[in-house]
Design a protein around this motif. Structure first.
Motif, short mmCIF file in Angstrom:
data_model
loop_
_atom_site.label_atom_id
_atom_site.label_comp_id
_atom_site.label_asym_id
_atom_site.label_seq_id
_atom_site.Cartn_x
_atom_site.Cartn_y
_atom_site.Cartn_z
N GLY A 16 1.36 -61.68 -80.61
CA GLY A 16 0.30 -61.16 -81.48
C GLY A 16 0.34 -59.64 -81.57
N LEU A 17 0.59 -58.98 -80.48
CA LEU A 17 0.69 -57.51 -80.47
C LEU A 17 1.91 -57.05 -81.27
N MET A 18 3.02 -57.74 -81.13
CA MET A 18 4.22 -57.39 -81.90
C MET A 18 3.97 -57.54 -83.39
N TRP A 19 3.28 -58.61 -83.79
CA TRP A 19 2.96 -58.80 -85.21
C TRP A 19 2.07 -57.67 -85.69
N PHE A 20 1.07 -57.33 -84.89
CA PHE A 20 0.12 -56.29 -85.28
C PHE A 20 0.82 -54.93 -85.42
N LEU A 21 1.76 -54.63 -84.54
CA LEU A 21 2.42 -53.32 -84.55
C LEU A 21 3.59 -53.23 -85.52
N LEU A 22 4.24 -54.34 -85.83
CA LEU A 22 5.44 -54.30 -86.67
C LEU A 22 5.23 -54.89 -88.06
N MET A 23 4.69 -56.06 -88.15
CA MET A 23 4.61 -56.76 -89.44
C MET A 23 3.47 -56.26 -90.32
N ARG A 24 2.34 -55.97 -89.73
CA ARG A 24 1.19 -55.57 -90.51
C ARG A 24 1.43 -54.25 -91.27
N PRO A 25 1.97 -53.20 -90.66
CA PRO A 25 2.24 -51.97 -91.43
C PRO A 25 3.26 -52.19 -92.54
N GLN A 26 4.23 -53.06 -92.31
CA GLN A 26 5.23 -53.34 -93.33
C GLN A 26 4.58 -54.02 -94.53
N LYS A 27 3.68 -54.94 -94.30
CA LYS A 27 2.98 -55.61 -95.40
C LYS A 27 2.09 -54.64 -96.16
N LYS A 28 1.43 -53.71 -95.44
CA LYS A 28 0.61 -52.70 -96.10
C LYS A 28 1.47 -51.82 -97.00
N GLU A 29 2.65 -51.44 -96.53
CA GLU A 29 3.55 -50.61 -97.32
C GLU A 29 4.03 -51.36 -98.56
N GLN A 30 4.34 -52.63 -98.42
CA GLN A 30 4.76 -53.43 -99.57
C GLN A 30 3.65 -53.51 -100.61
N LYS A 31 2.42 -53.67 -100.17
CA LYS A 31 1.29 -53.72 -101.11
C LYS A 31 1.13 -52.37 -101.80
N ARG A 32 1.30 -51.26 -101.07
CA ARG A 32 1.19 -49.93 -101.65
C ARG A 32 2.25 -49.71 -102.72
N VAL A 33 3.48 -50.12 -102.44
CA VAL A 33 4.58 -49.96 -103.40
C VAL A 33 4.32 -50.83 -104.64
N GLN A 34 3.86 -52.04 -104.46
CA GLN A 34 3.57 -52.91 -105.60
C GLN A 34 2.46 -52.32 -106.46
N ALA A 35 1.43 -51.77 -105.84
CA ALA A 35 0.34 -51.15 -106.59
C ALA A 35 0.85 -49.92 -107.34
N MET A 36 1.72 -49.14 -106.71
CA MET A 36 2.28 -47.95 -107.35
C MET A 36 3.12 -48.35 -108.56
N LEU A 37 3.96 -49.37 -108.41
CA LEU A 37 4.79 -49.81 -109.52
C LEU A 37 3.96 -50.40 -110.66
N ALA A 38 2.86 -51.05 -110.32
CA ALA A 38 1.99 -51.63 -111.34
C ALA A 38 1.24 -50.55 -112.12
N SER A 39 1.01 -49.39 -111.50
CA SER A 39 0.25 -48.33 -112.16
C SER A 39 1.13 -47.35 -112.93
N MET A 40 2.44 -47.56 -112.95
CA MET A 40 3.34 -46.65 -113.66
C MET A 40 3.08 -46.70 -115.16
N GLU A 41 3.17 -45.55 -115.79
CA GLU A 41 3.03 -45.45 -117.24
C GLU A 41 4.09 -44.50 -117.77
N VAL A 42 4.38 -44.64 -119.05
CA VAL A 42 5.32 -43.72 -119.70
C VAL A 42 4.72 -42.32 -119.64
N GLY A 43 5.54 -41.35 -119.24
CA GLY A 43 5.09 -39.97 -119.12
C GLY A 43 4.82 -39.54 -117.69
N ASP A 44 4.74 -40.50 -116.77
CA ASP A 44 4.55 -40.16 -115.36
C ASP A 44 5.83 -39.57 -114.79
N THR A 45 5.69 -38.75 -113.77
CA THR A 45 6.85 -38.19 -113.07
C THR A 45 7.17 -39.11 -111.89
#
Length: 92
Positions: A16-45
């Motif tokens: 449980g501790l290994m999941w909390f320290l390793l898997m959970r941050p990776q899933k948060k990062e994946q969600k952040r990247v997906q949200a960033m890609l979904a919010s892209m628009e023409v004209g963004d840098t």
């Protein structure tokens, strides 16, 4: 018998501790990247993972076309997550 149960509980806690320290941050990062890609628009840098800045000139379902200057364009697949950061125009 009690020693075996305590050993089993210890393993469950360790897993449980290994999941909390390793898997959970990776899933948060994946969600952040997906949200960033979904919010892209023409004209963004866009900042690519290789360190190049460019302006998004077209977005399709599979690709993003980024202009790096002087009519130098690059087609970046969405699934490869080669875009590290998006900056909206006018945002500081």
């Amino acid at each position: 018998m009690g020693e075996m149960i305590s050993m089993l509980i210890l393993w469950v806690v360790v897993i449980g501790l290994m999941w909390f320290l390793l898997m959970r941050p990776q899933k948060k990062e994946q969600k952040r990247v997906q949200a960033m890609l979904a919010s892209m628009e023409v004209g963004d840098t866009a900042l690519t993972t290789s360190g190049f800045y460019g302006v998004i000139i077209d977005i399709t379902d599979d690709d993003v076309i980024v202009e790096f200057g002087n009519n130098k364009n690059c087609r970046i697949p969405m699934q490869k997550a080669a875009i590290a950061q998006i900056e909206k125009p006018g945002a500081e």
